[in-house]
Write an enzyme that holds these catalytic residues in place. Sequence first.
Site, PDB file in Angstrom:
ATOM      1  N   GLU A  83       2.994  -3.570  -5.113  1.00  0.00           N
ATOM      2  CA  GLU A  83       2.206  -4.643  -4.512  1.00  0.00           C
ATOM      3  C   GLU A  83       1.815  -5.972  -5.534  1.00  0.00           C
ATOM      4  O   GLU A  83       1.302  -5.575  -6.384  1.00  0.00           O
ATOM      5  CB  GLU A  83       0.929  -3.821  -3.974  1.00  0.00           C
ATOM      6  CG  GLU A  83       0.166  -4.903  -3.152  1.00  0.00           C
ATOM      7  CD  GLU A  83      -1.138  -4.312  -2.529  1.00  0.00           C
ATOM      8  OE1 GLU A  83      -1.337  -2.977  -2.351  1.00  0.00           O
ATOM      9  OE2 GLU A  83      -2.002  -5.336  -2.299  1.00  0.00           O
ATOM     10  N   ASP A 277      -0.373  13.490 -10.680  1.00  0.00           N
ATOM     11  CA  ASP A 277      -0.260  13.728  -9.214  1.00  0.00           C
ATOM     12  C   ASP A 277      -1.200  12.969  -8.565  1.00  0.00           C
ATOM     13  O   ASP A 277      -2.390  12.906  -8.566  1.00  0.00           O
ATOM     14  CB  ASP A 277      -0.496  15.089  -8.955  1.00  0.00           C
ATOM     15  CG  ASP A 277      -0.725  15.551  -7.485  1.00  0.00           C
ATOM     16  OD1 ASP A 277      -0.774  14.544  -6.755  1.00  0.00           O
ATOM     17  OD2 ASP A 277      -0.767  16.841  -7.309  1.00  0.00           O
ATOM     18  N   HIS A 375      -2.308 -14.047  -3.147  1.00  0.00           N
ATOM     19  CA  HIS A 375      -1.670 -12.923  -2.702  1.00  0.00           C
ATOM     20  C   HIS A 375      -0.271 -13.722  -2.071  1.00  0.00           C
ATOM     21  O   HIS A 375       0.861 -13.219  -2.139  1.00  0.00           O
ATOM     22  CB  HIS A 375      -2.007 -12.392  -1.348  1.00  0.00           C
ATOM     23  CG  HIS A 375      -2.289 -10.884  -1.540  1.00  0.00           C
ATOM     24  ND1 HIS A 375      -1.607 -10.169  -1.105  1.00  0.00           N
ATOM     25  CD2 HIS A 375      -3.304 -10.209  -2.068  1.00  0.00           C
ATOM     26  CE1 HIS A 375      -2.121  -8.533  -1.156  1.00  0.00           C
ATOM     27  NE2 HIS A 375      -3.216  -9.116  -1.918  1.00  0.00           N
TER      28      HIS A 375
HETATM   29  C1  MEV Z   1      -5.189  -4.816  -0.671  1.00  0.00           C
HETATM   30  O1  MEV Z   1      -4.253  -4.148  -1.380  1.00  0.00           O
HETATM   31  C2  MEV Z   1      -6.647  -4.660  -1.127  1.00  0.00           C
HETATM   32  C3  MEV Z   1      -7.720  -5.345  -0.721  1.00  0.00           C
HETATM   33  O2  MEV Z   1      -7.792  -4.940   0.679  1.00  0.00           O
HETATM   34  C4  MEV Z   1      -9.057  -4.527  -1.137  1.00  0.00           C
HETATM   35  C5  MEV Z   1     -10.493  -5.042  -0.327  1.00  0.00           C
HETATM   36  O3  MEV Z   1     -10.371  -5.497   0.538  1.00  0.00           O
HETATM   37  O4  MEV Z   1     -11.299  -4.837  -1.098  1.00  0.00           O
HETATM   38  C6  MEV Z   1      -7.716  -6.461  -0.930  1.00  0.00           C
END
Ligand code: MEV
Length: 423
Positions: A83, A277, A375
């Site tokens: 990610e 794990d 992102h």
């Molecule tokens: C995305 O992988 C994780 C988030 O959705 C966590 C959150 O909303 O606190 C950004």
Amino acid sequence: MAKTSVISGFYKLSPKERLAIVKDIACLTDEEAALLENTGALSMDTVDHMAENVIGVFPEPLGLAVNFQINGKDYLIPMATEEPSVIAAACYAAKMVRDGGGFHTSSTAPVMIGQVQVVGLKDAKHAKNQVLAAKADILKKANDQDPVLNSFGGGAKDLDAKIIDTTMGQMLIVELYVDCRDAMGANAVNTMAEAVAPLIERLTSGQVYLRIISNLATKRLAKAWCTVPKEALGGEAVVDGIAYASAFAAADPYRAATHNKGAMNGIIAVVLATGNDHRAIEAGAHAYAALKGPYTSISKWTKNVNGDLEGVIELPMAVGLIGGAVKTHPVARVAMKILGVKSANEFAEVLAAVGLAQNLGALRALANEGIQRGHMSLHARNIAITAGAKDELVDLVAERMVKERKVRVDRAKEILDELTKRQ
Ligand code: MEV
């Protein structure tokens, strides 16, 4: 070859032979088959012994989170994740926490719970008393299974028994409490649970079915906490935003699931990188979040009297330094060396700190500019690659898409066409 999922004797073949069959059935090109055969740091022989019906290797990016200071000690944290922005957010959060003195942690002894399910009881209360009266014998039988664990100070330390009402009547559940020291402990605990089952059947005149570890490791908890100066976060409004986000997650399971997922983004990446794990950790975390009532958040953020942010996280953390893939996976071994933890407890505490950092990174962005900006620029690179961009064109295409706020494969292809025509 016709498409069928019944492939007799598949498990007996070598990875190469298996791949040849799959290549045929799934019409893989030579290049696609070669991708699977590229085992990187692992040998095909190693992976063939790690799992069944192996046809290749699935590589994952391995990055390093920097800036972490935990109990005054600096750590470099290896993280395996697909990610984008997870590792960047962990580094950023760890830097802010460092400004406030770093993370502080604690953990309980590494005790796992093994469950033995007894059914068909005439008198469950009597059966329970019989088990409790024979505690010493049962623990001895359990400890006879693992002299090595005993020699390190671990082993079955205690037990309890509970009567539960189920759709199939009352059952007696006997629980062994096993100190697993530096192992995750599934093998040790399962062996002990299986070994004591005949004795428990004799004592209860019941029938034992399941004998298995519980992943709700409430006796093996790790905790981390920190203070983040408001200046590091960009002001008191951000502190308020994060406190509101925390209150939202505490009160609403729909938000809590995402809030916790954010923390687990970091924890699971480290657990994966070190060959532990991760399903056990994931299961334990979410079950723990629902233990005392409706599903809620595993971390809490509040504003203190100085206007700074305080955070705390607590969750089960069944990880080990030995056993499983920790020692057999050569990259996991290197990751462990980079991490430099000396005990399973230290490891568990580092993981709690990483979870808290990851959670903070997400909440800071959410309470501020939103997560899409950060992102998107990372995601755009993936989209550019998907559209066929290579080398310096990846960044050029990604930057254009972010600027235009159109991060899509079709747009990436158009930009790529334009740029390659110009070259
Ligand atoms: C995305 O992988 C994780 C988030 O959705 C966590 C959150 O909303 O606190 C950004």
